[in-house]
Design a protein around this motif. Structure first.
Motif, PDB file in Angstrom:
ATOM      1  N   PRO A  80      -2.149  -3.533  -4.140  1.00  0.00           N
ATOM      2  CA  PRO A  80      -2.439  -3.895  -2.654  1.00  0.00           C
ATOM      3  C   PRO A  80      -3.797  -4.879  -2.555  1.00  0.00           C
ATOM      4  O   PRO A  80      -4.953  -4.248  -3.083  1.00  0.00           O
ATOM      5  CB  PRO A  80      -2.728  -2.337  -1.715  1.00  0.00           C
ATOM      6  CG  PRO A  80      -2.033  -1.304  -2.938  1.00  0.00           C
ATOM      7  CD  PRO A  80      -2.244  -2.101  -4.193  1.00  0.00           C
ATOM      8  N   GLY A  81      -3.639  -5.858  -1.759  1.00  0.00           N
ATOM      9  CA  GLY A  81      -4.791  -6.712  -1.787  1.00  0.00           C
ATOM     10  C   GLY A  81      -4.727  -7.836  -2.596  1.00  0.00           C
ATOM     11  O   GLY A  81      -5.431  -8.954  -2.467  1.00  0.00           O
ATOM     12  N   ASN A 101     -12.283  -3.643  -0.605  1.00  0.00           N
ATOM     13  CA  ASN A 101     -12.092  -2.246  -0.149  1.00  0.00           C
ATOM     14  C   ASN A 101     -10.796  -1.645  -0.458  1.00  0.00           C
ATOM     15  O   ASN A 101     -10.741  -0.172  -0.478  1.00  0.00           O
ATOM     16  CB  ASN A 101     -12.326  -2.330   1.484  1.00  0.00           C
ATOM     17  CG  ASN A 101     -11.551  -3.330   2.231  1.00  0.00           C
ATOM     18  OD1 ASN A 101     -10.830  -3.905   1.869  1.00  0.00           O
ATOM     19  ND2 ASN A 101     -11.323  -3.000   3.820  1.00  0.00           N
ATOM     20  N   LYS A 102      -9.724  -2.278  -0.430  1.00  0.00           N
ATOM     21  CA  LYS A 102      -8.377  -1.675  -0.931  1.00  0.00           C
ATOM     22  C   LYS A 102      -8.054  -2.003  -2.078  1.00  0.00           C
ATOM     23  O   LYS A 102      -7.804  -1.026  -2.985  1.00  0.00           O
ATOM     24  CB  LYS A 102      -7.378  -2.426  -0.126  1.00  0.00           C
ATOM     25  CG  LYS A 102      -6.573  -1.947   1.300  1.00  0.00           C
ATOM     26  CD  LYS A 102      -5.575  -2.509   1.595  1.00  0.00           C
ATOM     27  CE  LYS A 102      -5.448  -3.607   2.278  1.00  0.00           C
ATOM     28  NZ  LYS A 102      -4.087  -3.996   2.705  1.00  0.00           N
ATOM     29  N   LEU A 103      -8.615  -2.871  -2.855  1.00  0.00           N
ATOM     30  CA  LEU A 103      -8.336  -3.304  -4.052  1.00  0.00           C
ATOM     31  C   LEU A 103      -9.046  -2.378  -5.123  1.00  0.00           C
ATOM     32  O   LEU A 103      -8.336  -1.920  -6.279  1.00  0.00           O
ATOM     33  CB  LEU A 103      -8.781  -4.929  -4.500  1.00  0.00           C
ATOM     34  CG  LEU A 103      -8.711  -5.344  -5.772  1.00  0.00           C
ATOM     35  CD1 LEU A 103      -7.188  -5.508  -5.894  1.00  0.00           C
ATOM     36  CD2 LEU A 103      -9.366  -6.641  -5.868  1.00  0.00           C
ATOM     37  N   LEU A 108       0.840  -1.066   0.048  1.00  0.00           N
ATOM     38  CA  LEU A 108      -0.033  -0.010   0.056  1.00  0.00           C
ATOM     39  C   LEU A 108       0.840   1.154  -0.044  1.00  0.00           C
ATOM     40  O   LEU A 108       0.722   2.228  -0.835  1.00  0.00           O
ATOM     41  CB  LEU A 108      -0.850   0.108   1.170  1.00  0.00           C
ATOM     42  CG  LEU A 108      -1.850   1.084   1.232  1.00  0.00           C
ATOM     43  CD1 LEU A 108      -2.775   1.156   0.197  1.00  0.00           C
ATOM     44  CD2 LEU A 108      -2.768   1.024   2.685  1.00  0.00           C
ATOM     45  N   LEU A 163      -7.246   6.342   1.735  1.00  0.00           N
ATOM     46  CA  LEU A 163      -6.082   5.404   2.292  1.00  0.00           C
ATOM     47  C   LEU A 163      -4.802   5.839   2.545  1.00  0.00           C
ATOM     48  O   LEU A 163      -4.127   5.446   3.453  1.00  0.00           O
ATOM     49  CB  LEU A 163      -5.720   4.414   0.809  1.00  0.00           C
ATOM     50  CG  LEU A 163      -7.078   3.569   0.468  1.00  0.00           C
ATOM     51  CD1 LEU A 163      -6.515   2.828  -0.814  1.00  0.00           C
ATOM     52  CD2 LEU A 163      -6.804   2.426   1.599  1.00  0.00           C
ATOM     53  N   GLU A 175      -2.819   5.230   6.106  1.00  0.00           N
ATOM     54  CA  GLU A 175      -1.300   4.793   6.102  1.00  0.00           C
ATOM     55  C   GLU A 175      -0.676   5.809   6.978  1.00  0.00           C
ATOM     56  O   GLU A 175       0.188   5.199   7.834  1.00  0.00           O
ATOM     57  CB  GLU A 175      -0.900   5.033   4.619  1.00  0.00           C
ATOM     58  CG  GLU A 175       0.547   4.343   4.678  1.00  0.00           C
ATOM     59  CD  GLU A 175       0.482   2.841   4.720  1.00  0.00           C
ATOM     60  OE1 GLU A 175       1.643   2.480   4.662  1.00  0.00           O
ATOM     61  OE2 GLU A 175      -0.478   2.124   4.561  1.00  0.00           O
ATOM     62  N   THR A 178     -10.996   7.840  -2.662  1.00  0.00           N
ATOM     63  CA  THR A 178     -10.625   6.699  -1.959  1.00  0.00           C
ATOM     64  C   THR A 178      -9.093   6.543  -1.652  1.00  0.00           C
ATOM     65  O   THR A 178      -8.540   6.265  -0.533  1.00  0.00           O
ATOM     66  CB  THR A 178     -11.144   5.426  -2.948  1.00  0.00           C
ATOM     67  OG1 THR A 178     -12.421   5.478  -2.977  1.00  0.00           O
ATOM     68  CG2 THR A 178     -10.736   4.185  -1.994  1.00  0.00           C
TER      69      THR A 178
END
Length: 98
Positions: free
Chosen positions: A29-30, A61-63, A3, A83, A87, A79
């Motif tokens: 990420p993911g 949710n991350k992807l 991430l 993130l 982080e 989004t």
């Protein structure tokens, strides 16, 4: 680590899950090695959609902030900004109840 790398290299995203090579998908990420292999196998038979990612067990949710599919494009940078704050620890976390 993925991430943080993704947030530091926004020029590499979004990645099209239907066309991207294995190396690019592994940077998302993911997505782990098992998920990437499942994606590569599934996209031989048809174009992948958002629901297919969910069925593969990927954490959407991350992807979804970093990929495009046949029916999904990242909406805006909201989004990604969320993130980035997460982080850095700026997103409020729920405290303990007791």
């Amino acid at each position: 680590p993925k991430l943080a790398w993704a947030l530091a290299h926004p020029e590499a995203f979004p990645v099209d899950v239907n066309r991207a090579p294995r190396e690019s998908l592994l940077r998302v990420p993911g997505l782990g090695t098992r998920s990437v292999m499942r994606l590569l196998t599934a996209r031989r038979h048809r174009r992948l959609r958002r629901d297919d990612l969910t069925r593969l067990g990927a954490p959407t949710n991350k992807l979804l902030a970093f990929v495009t599919t046949a029916d999904h494009r990242p909406a805006d940078d909201a989004t990604v900004r969320w993130l980035q704050r997460a982080e850095r620890g700026a997103v409020a976390a729920q405290g303990e109840l007791f």
